[in-house]
Design a protein around this motif. Structure first.
Motif, mmCIF file in Angstrom:
data_model
loop_
_atom_site.group_PDB
_atom_site.id
_atom_site.type_symbol
_atom_site.label_atom_id
_atom_site.label_comp_id
_atom_site.label_asym_id
_atom_site.label_seq_id
_atom_site.Cartn_x
_atom_site.Cartn_y
_atom_site.Cartn_z
ATOM 1 N N PRO A 1 4.224 -4.337 -6.378
ATOM 2 C CA PRO A 1 3.380 -3.572 -5.296
ATOM 3 C C PRO A 1 4.125 -3.611 -4.109
ATOM 4 C CG PRO A 1 2.305 -5.566 -5.853
ATOM 5 C CD PRO A 1 3.667 -5.533 -6.812
ATOM 6 N N THR B 1 2.068 -3.081 0.816
ATOM 7 C CA THR B 1 1.270 -3.378 -0.480
ATOM 8 C C THR B 1 1.053 -1.812 -0.966
ATOM 9 O OG1 THR B 1 0.739 -5.540 0.143
ATOM 10 C CG2 THR B 1 -0.355 -4.543 -1.670
ATOM 11 N N LYS B 2 1.693 -1.387 -1.729
ATOM 12 C CA LYS B 2 1.493 -0.023 -2.415
ATOM 13 C C LYS B 2 0.681 -0.047 -3.685
ATOM 14 C CE LYS B 2 3.608 4.508 -2.787
ATOM 15 N NZ LYS B 2 2.676 5.146 -1.682
ATOM 16 N N PHE B 3 -0.358 -0.213 -3.961
ATOM 17 C CA PHE B 3 -1.246 -0.617 -5.161
ATOM 18 C C PHE B 3 -0.844 0.205 -6.312
ATOM 19 C CE2 PHE B 3 -4.324 -2.061 -1.606
ATOM 20 C CZ PHE B 3 -4.059 -3.472 -1.943
ATOM 21 N N GLN B 4 -0.879 -0.328 -7.360
ATOM 22 C CA GLN B 4 -0.515 0.235 -8.755
ATOM 23 C C GLN B 4 -1.638 0.209 -9.500
ATOM 24 O OE1 GLN B 4 2.938 1.569 -8.692
ATOM 25 N NE2 GLN B 4 2.804 0.784 -6.593
ATOM 26 N N ASN C 1 -6.376 -4.964 -7.377
ATOM 27 C CA ASN C 1 -5.785 -4.938 -6.010
ATOM 28 C C ASN C 1 -5.831 -6.135 -5.224
ATOM 29 O OD1 ASN C 1 -5.491 -2.091 -6.487
ATOM 30 N ND2 ASN C 1 -6.804 -1.527 -4.929
ATOM 31 N N THR D 1 -2.113 -7.803 -3.587
ATOM 32 C CA THR D 1 -2.304 -8.270 -2.474
ATOM 33 C C THR D 1 -1.543 -9.573 -2.176
ATOM 34 O OG1 THR D 1 -4.095 -6.963 -1.852
ATOM 35 C CG2 THR D 1 -3.748 -8.637 -0.511
ATOM 36 N N LYS E 1 -0.167 5.002 8.172
ATOM 37 C CA LYS E 1 -0.234 4.692 6.674
ATOM 38 C C LYS E 1 0.587 5.897 6.135
ATOM 39 C CE LYS E 1 -3.638 1.231 5.801
ATOM 40 N NZ LYS E 1 -4.691 1.149 4.986
ATOM 41 N N LEU F 1 2.132 5.878 2.699
ATOM 42 C CA LEU F 1 1.113 5.116 1.719
ATOM 43 C C LEU F 1 -0.097 5.862 1.747
ATOM 44 C CD1 LEU F 1 1.376 1.658 3.846
ATOM 45 C CD2 LEU F 1 2.352 2.209 1.522
ATOM 46 N N ASP G 1 -3.820 1.704 0.622
ATOM 47 C CA ASP G 1 -2.653 0.972 0.502
ATOM 48 C C ASP G 1 -2.642 0.240 1.931
ATOM 49 O OD1 ASP G 1 -1.554 1.685 -1.992
ATOM 50 O OD2 ASP G 1 -0.322 3.375 -1.026
#
Length: 191
Positions: free
Chosen positions: A50, A101-104, A111, A115, A150, A155, A159
């Motif tokens: 992430p 942090t690019k949440f998957q 999440n 993080t 963002k 993002l 994110d």
């Protein structure tokens, strides 16, 4: 790993401190790559990766300062002195790296785990830079919550901008950190 290697690793961790005023030299491309490689070995449940990094080179600091000012305005800041002040933040160091942090989406990796993975990646990154002779400061501030900021970084609103990492060489040596008394923070569970 030899005892000497273990001592060197621990010494590097114990000596790490945030340094607010940084000057040239900054890491070169090879040194940065080494630090990014270290960062991306952080614990990462299901290897979602992430964490993302964006390098703000020295010649991009003025434009990045403008973006920080826009982000602060996006959050409702109207005082011109504050908007001007934030424009100068990128000049605190010769190199900046944004940590994102690019949440998957994953059914087994919430999440908060992603993080934490990003936090571990950032720690690996700054420890690698320190081992190579550089200093850093991990900052955030209100601007990291700006939707405009963002969006410019690609993002989603959910994110995270996990930090703005200021990187360079310390102007002067900093006194060693006081030894931490671990008994104040560690206990042993006993049923």
């Amino acid at each position: 790993m030899t005892e000497l290697a273990v001592d060197i690793v621990h010494q590097n961790m114990h000596q790490r401190q945030s340094i607010g005023h940084l000057v040239e030299p900054a890491p070169n491309a090879e040194q940065l790559e080494r630090a990014f490689q270290a960062a991306l070995t952080a614990p990462d449940h299901h290897r979602l990766k992430p964490t993302r990094f964006i390098v703000i080179a020295e010649d991009q600091r003025e434009a990045f300062g403008e973006l920080l000012s826009q982000a602060l305005a996006d959050l409702g800041e109207t005082e011109s002195a504050q908007l001007e002040r934030v424009k100068n933040h990128p000049f605190r160091a010769p190199l900046l790296v944004l940590a994102l942090t690019k949440f998957q989406s994953h059914p087994k990796v919430p999440n908060f785990e992603q993080t934490l993975s990003s936090g571990a990646a950032i720690q690996n990154f700054i420890l690698s830079l320190q081992a190579q002779g550089f200093s850093s400061m991990w900052r955030s501030g209100a601007v990291v919550e700006s939707v405009h900021f963002k969006q410019v970084l690609g993002l989603s609103a959910d994110d995270l901008i996990s930090g703005i990492l200021y990187i360079g060489t310390a102007v002067k040596a900093i006194p060693p950190r006081a030894e931490i008394q671990t008994q104040d923070y560690v206990s042993y569970w006993n049923q």
